[in-house]
Design an enzyme around this catalytic site. Structure first.
Site, mmCIF file in Angstrom:
data_model
loop_
_atom_site.group_PDB
_atom_site.id
_atom_site.type_symbol
_atom_site.label_atom_id
_atom_site.label_comp_id
_atom_site.label_asym_id
_atom_site.label_seq_id
_atom_site.Cartn_x
_atom_site.Cartn_y
_atom_site.Cartn_z
ATOM 1 N N CYS A 2 -31.800 15.605 32.753
ATOM 2 C CA CYS A 2 -31.729 15.046 34.094
ATOM 3 C C CYS A 2 -32.008 13.544 34.024
ATOM 4 O O CYS A 2 -32.826 13.089 33.234
ATOM 5 C CB CYS A 2 -32.698 15.678 35.083
ATOM 6 S SG CYS A 2 -32.415 17.433 35.352
ATOM 7 N N ARG A 28 -27.726 12.462 30.165
ATOM 8 C CA ARG A 28 -28.927 13.290 30.301
ATOM 9 C C ARG A 28 -28.646 14.592 31.059
ATOM 10 O O ARG A 28 -29.527 15.445 31.187
ATOM 11 C CB ARG A 28 -30.016 12.505 31.032
ATOM 12 C CG ARG A 28 -30.405 11.228 30.322
ATOM 13 C CD ARG A 28 -31.518 10.530 31.058
ATOM 14 N NE ARG A 28 -32.701 11.353 31.092
ATOM 15 C CZ ARG A 28 -33.602 11.417 30.133
ATOM 16 N NH1 ARG A 28 -33.460 10.685 29.054
ATOM 17 N NH2 ARG A 28 -34.648 12.192 30.239
ATOM 18 N N TRP A 71 -29.190 18.369 34.891
ATOM 19 C CA TRP A 71 -28.943 19.370 33.848
ATOM 20 C C TRP A 71 -29.658 20.604 34.358
ATOM 21 O O TRP A 71 -30.886 20.665 34.381
ATOM 22 C CB TRP A 71 -29.504 18.907 32.503
ATOM 23 C CG TRP A 71 -29.106 19.791 31.355
ATOM 24 C CD1 TRP A 71 -27.960 19.720 30.635
ATOM 25 C CD2 TRP A 71 -29.855 20.880 30.800
ATOM 26 N NE1 TRP A 71 -27.946 20.699 29.667
ATOM 27 C CE2 TRP A 71 -29.092 21.426 29.744
ATOM 28 C CE3 TRP A 71 -31.095 21.449 31.090
ATOM 29 C CZ2 TRP A 71 -29.525 22.509 28.977
ATOM 30 C CZ3 TRP A 71 -31.525 22.530 30.333
ATOM 31 C CH2 TRP A 71 -30.739 23.044 29.287
ATOM 32 N N ASN A 97 -37.220 16.003 37.317
ATOM 33 C CA ASN A 97 -36.790 16.241 35.936
ATOM 34 C C ASN A 97 -37.867 17.101 35.292
ATOM 35 O O ASN A 97 -39.004 16.672 35.160
ATOM 36 C CB ASN A 97 -36.662 14.888 35.222
ATOM 37 C CG ASN A 97 -36.237 15.017 33.781
ATOM 38 O OD1 ASN A 97 -35.962 16.120 33.300
ATOM 39 N ND2 ASN A 97 -36.177 13.907 33.093
ATOM 40 N N GLY A 98 -37.530 18.335 34.945
ATOM 41 C CA GLY A 98 -38.525 19.225 34.341
ATOM 42 C C GLY A 98 -38.378 20.627 34.893
ATOM 43 O O GLY A 98 -37.335 20.991 35.438
ATOM 44 N N GLU A 502 -25.218 18.479 9.090
ATOM 45 C CA GLU A 502 -25.019 17.467 10.130
ATOM 46 C C GLU A 502 -23.535 17.337 10.497
ATOM 47 O O GLU A 502 -23.188 17.238 11.681
ATOM 48 C CB GLU A 502 -25.597 16.126 9.654
ATOM 49 C CG GLU A 502 -25.392 14.952 10.586
ATOM 50 C CD GLU A 502 -25.919 15.172 12.006
ATOM 51 O OE1 GLU A 502 -26.674 16.117 12.242
ATOM 52 O OE2 GLU A 502 -25.537 14.385 12.883
ATOM 53 N N LYS A 506 -21.952 18.026 14.260
ATOM 54 C CA LYS A 506 -21.129 17.079 15.028
ATOM 55 C C LYS A 506 -19.860 17.774 15.512
ATOM 56 O O LYS A 506 -19.451 17.632 16.651
ATOM 57 C CB LYS A 506 -20.734 15.855 14.185
ATOM 58 C CG LYS A 506 -21.812 14.868 13.838
ATOM 59 C CD LYS A 506 -22.448 14.167 15.000
ATOM 60 C CE LYS A 506 -23.553 14.968 15.596
ATOM 61 N NZ LYS A 506 -24.902 14.580 15.440
ATOM 62 N N GLU A 509 -20.597 20.526 18.223
ATOM 63 C CA GLU A 509 -21.073 19.990 19.511
ATOM 64 C C GLU A 509 -19.932 19.477 20.379
ATOM 65 O O GLU A 509 -19.937 19.637 21.593
ATOM 66 C CB GLU A 509 -22.013 18.803 19.273
ATOM 67 C CG GLU A 509 -23.409 19.165 18.903
ATOM 68 C CD GLU A 509 -24.252 17.912 18.739
ATOM 69 O OE1 GLU A 509 -25.265 17.805 19.424
ATOM 70 O OE2 GLU A 509 -23.897 17.052 17.924
ATOM 71 N N HIS A 525 -23.577 34.319 -2.049
ATOM 72 C CA HIS A 525 -24.641 35.199 -1.561
ATOM 73 C C HIS A 525 -24.341 35.700 -0.154
ATOM 74 O O HIS A 525 -25.238 36.228 0.508
ATOM 75 C CB HIS A 525 -25.989 34.472 -1.617
ATOM 76 C CG HIS A 525 -26.327 34.000 -2.989
ATOM 77 N ND1 HIS A 525 -26.754 34.840 -3.991
ATOM 78 C CD2 HIS A 525 -26.238 32.765 -3.557
ATOM 79 C CE1 HIS A 525 -26.933 34.155 -5.106
ATOM 80 N NE2 HIS A 525 -26.633 32.884 -4.857
ATOM 81 N N LYS A 619 -28.635 14.740 26.208
ATOM 82 C CA LYS A 619 -29.399 13.999 25.218
ATOM 83 C C LYS A 619 -30.854 14.052 25.660
ATOM 84 O O LYS A 619 -31.141 14.161 26.829
ATOM 85 C CB LYS A 619 -28.907 12.546 25.199
ATOM 86 C CG LYS A 619 -29.144 11.862 23.881
ATOM 87 C CD LYS A 619 -28.342 10.605 23.795
ATOM 88 C CE LYS A 619 -28.540 9.937 22.463
ATOM 89 N NZ LYS A 619 -27.850 10.632 21.372
HETATM 90 C C1 F6R Z 1 -27.049 16.083 17.977
HETATM 91 C C2 F6R Z 1 -28.147 15.645 18.792
HETATM 92 C C3 F6R Z 1 -29.355 16.525 18.894
HETATM 93 C C4 F6R Z 1 -30.612 15.662 18.756
HETATM 94 C C5 F6R Z 1 -31.864 16.506 19.020
HETATM 95 C C6 F6R Z 1 -33.127 15.698 18.808
HETATM 96 O O1 F6R Z 1 -25.967 15.215 18.023
HETATM 97 O O2 F6R Z 1 -28.095 14.615 19.364
HETATM 98 O O3 F6R Z 1 -29.330 17.546 17.957
HETATM 99 O O4 F6R Z 1 -30.625 15.143 17.458
HETATM 100 O O5 F6R Z 1 -31.836 16.981 20.332
HETATM 101 O O6 F6R Z 1 -33.166 14.582 19.651
HETATM 102 P P1 F6R Z 1 -34.111 13.358 19.343
HETATM 103 O O7 F6R Z 1 -33.622 12.737 18.095
HETATM 104 O O8 F6R Z 1 -33.991 12.474 20.533
HETATM 105 O O9 F6R Z 1 -35.491 13.922 19.176
#
Ligand code: F6R
Length: 624
Positions: A2, A28, A71, A97-98, A502, A506, A509, A525, A619
């Site tokens: 949010c 957010r 969100w 937010n929460g 990683e 990407k 996501e 395995h 994010k």
């Molecule tokens: C992936 C991504 C998430 C963040 C995770 C941790 O692209 O952005 O997996 O890496 O939510 O976020 P931070 O780094 O802000 O603690």
């Protein structure tokens, strides 16, 4: 999760200003959005579901406004559940937010006391509690709080009988005390023009628009969940901390302790990030922009990062156990750190997801060290992990990107990544920055602080060359070839294993394809059962000791019909496609991921998904 943006100042097209602020916070959460402005004693609200499309029409000019991007947590994604929420009086607007964990009982109480609630959300409960607290305060005629600034005689505290300034902030403080869970609330009161917020667990930053924040008459003050939304207005910021309440009026900002209500000094910080850094510029998406920022970032870390990395190395070299933690992409950086520190400096460590860290923290002792990795510095699981580690006496370090974030204030040593605002929901450049600092720190721990400066430069050159040397066309061809597949795999070995995780993260996501990263050694395995004719399998194949192993692995999946894409310096017959990465040694570690980040981006374009706002994600995950 949010986003909140608020404004108090001279009357203007505040709705458009708040809309522009919310656009910068949309990463957010983008389930719904809403804006409330105050005019002639009434709240005027515009709300909608989905992404922010165009500024709302028809809201009056105003000197006070509050907006929110949602969100969803409690209540479906509907216009009725979009924030801001109002009270019964129609004079308040509130955003949240929460998660208010005790909202069911609070709601029952409000309904029993005659309130009409219009949404399914936990958040609306707080708006009605605020209405009650304001009424209760105005009835406290004999209240004695000589520590509080008195309201001006011109009615600066609204039309209530509460004799002190920051009336709304005090009421919000009292509301905050009734809520269980981690919550940030912001509200505006059209009667007084005051904007107030209370923070416990979600980020809130005040932007001081003019004056020193405590004087002047033509001021403007701003409130946001992230500094990216404030940079267009001011770079003088106050980071509101957990357990604090803030009151904003055009003429000044006041901070209070959320437990006692006592005034607190304002700590104004000047930020270095520029508004341009947070803008899209010539790019189509932030994901694309941030991928291409990586060469410059690596060169800057090579030029300027050795001292900070050496300080980190001193911390990593502390006696006792060393634990690395983070979530998602940041966890992948932590896991890479585990390999790098062992490989380069013989320093053993363990990497654990922050949300799985509880039992590990319980086993720590004074002398042990924990290093947390986080772009935002606000991820609640990470904060929980470091707090648990602290309770057992561990020393705490962190690699963080967002200045002033909560994590930076809770650890003994912070290494700031300096990657600038990362606005795409997908982490890209901050992962690379973490790896770059880990490489420098590993070198420093081995007694050679500058050992990996050339490594960073070599990687920067290789990534920058991607644009022009034809490899982007190869990435696009591969994307076309696999765009309609539903499953794909990325295989890596040793230090390439976290990279495989990683790369797969990407892709999943942003494309919603089922992409999994595996350690190449796990193939036989179990994983190999997943391979069918045509399944894309990416093999991270650097030159050196792991090359032969990876090629054997490639052969095994190829024999089952996989479409094999090699990522490495040499072309091999087993590959169906080859994305060359020229950087050698540990530079490969930095240079191999960007082509796969670009692949994720190209796949998103082909599959019609939004590269910057993938579904269901936000994010900065500030709820558990
Ligand atoms: C992936 C991504 C998430 C963040 C995770 C941790 O692209 O952005 O997996 O890496 O939510 O976020 P931070 O780094 O802000 O603690």
């Amino acid at each position: 999760m949010c986003g909140i943006f608020g404004y108090t100042g001279v009357p203007t097209d505040a709705a458009s200003m708040v809309f522009a602020g919310l656009k910068k916070l949309e990463y957010r959460g983008y389930d719904s959005w809403g804006i409330a402005v105050g005019s002639e004693g009434a709240v005027h609200t515009a709300r909608d579901v989905g992404k922010l499309s165009a500024p709302p029409m028809g809201l009056p000019e105003s000197g006070m406004a509050l907006g929110h991007t949602r969100w969803a947590t409690t209540g479906a994604v509907t216009e009725g559940n979009a924030h801001p929420h109002g009270d019964c009086s129609g004079r308040l607007a509130l955003v949240h937010n929460g998660i208010i964990e005790n909202y069911v009982s609070l709601r029952q109480g409000l309904v029993a006391r005659g309130h009409t609630l219009r949404s399914e959300t936990d958040s609306e409960v707080a708006a009605h509690l605020l209405e009650e607290e304001l009424a209760r305060m105005d009835a406290e005629h004999d209240v004695q709080r000589p520590d509080l600034p008195r309201a001006h005689t011109d009615g600066g505290n609204g039309n209530g009988a509460w004799p002190y300034r920051a009336r709304l902030a005090e009421a919000l403080r009292r509301v905050g005390q009734q809520l269980e869970g981690l919550n940030a609330l912001a509200a505006l009161d059209v009667t007084s023009g005051e904007l107030a917020a209370v923070k416990n667990g979600s980020p809130l930053i005040v932007g001081i628009g003019s004056g020193d924040g405590n004087g002047g008459t033509d001021g403007a003050q701003y409130l946001a969940s992230d500094m990216a939304a404030l940079l267009a207005h001011t770079r003088r910021l106050v980071y509101v901390r957990d357990g604090q309440v803030v009151s904003l009026r055009p003429e000044g900002v006041e901070l209070f302790d959320a437990e006692t209500g006592a005034p607190l000094p304002l700590d104004i910080e000047d930020v270095q990030w520029t508004p341009e850094e947070a803008e899209l510029g010539a790019y189509h998406h932030y994901l694309e922009k941030e991928i291409w920022e990586q060469p410059t970032l690596l060169r800057r870390i090579a030029d300027e990062g050795v001292d900070a990395a050496t300080e980190l190395a001193r911390f990593l070299g502390l006696q006792g156990e060393l634990h690395l933690t983070g979530c998602g992409t940041a966890f992948h950086a932590a896991l890479t750190g585990r390999y790098l520190l062992a490989l380069e400096a013989g320093r053993p460590s363990l990497a654990t997801y922050a949300h799985e860290f509880g039992p590990i923290a319980a086993s720590l002792e004074p002398g042990d060290a924990v290093v947390a990795f986080s772009q935002s510095g606000e991820t609640i699981d990470v904060l929980d992990a470091v707090r648990a580690a602290r309770a057992h006496g561990a020393a705490l370090g962190a690699l963080v990107n967002v200045p002033g974030s909560t994590l930076t204030r809770e650890v003994d040593l912070t290494l700031m990544l300096g990657a600038g605002p990362e606005r795409s929901v997908l982490s890209t450049k901050t992962f690379t920055a973490k790896l770059a600092y880990l490489l420098l720190a590993a070198g420093a721990l081995a007694g050679e602080p500058a050992r990996h400066v050339p490594t960073l430069r070599a990687a920067a050159d290789d990534i920058a060359a991607l644009r022009t040397d034809g490899r982007l066309d190869i990435v696009r061809d591969v994307a076309h070839h696999i765009a309609d597949r539903e499953h794909l795999f990325v295989l890596g070995r040793n230090v390439g294993y976290p990279l495989a995780l990683e790369a797969a993260l990407k892709i999943k996501e942003v494309t919603y394809m089922h992409a999994e990263g595996f350690a190449a050694g796990e193939l036989k395995h179990g994983v190999i059962a997943l391979v069918e004719p045509g399944t894309p399998v990416f093999v991270l194949t650097p030159a050196g000791p792991d090359e032969a192993y990876m090629l054997t692995t490639a052969g095994e999946v190829k024999a089952r019909g996989a479409y094999v894409v090699g990522i490495g310096p040499h072309h091999h017959a087993v590959y169906d496609a080859h994305i060359p990465v020229h950087a050698e040694g540990l530079a490969y570690l930095l240079a191999a991921l960007p082509p796969l980040q670009l692949l994720a981006y190209e796949l998103a374009l082909l599959r019609g998904t939004d590269p910057d706002r993938p579904r269901n994600l936000a994010k900065s995950v500030t709820v558990r």
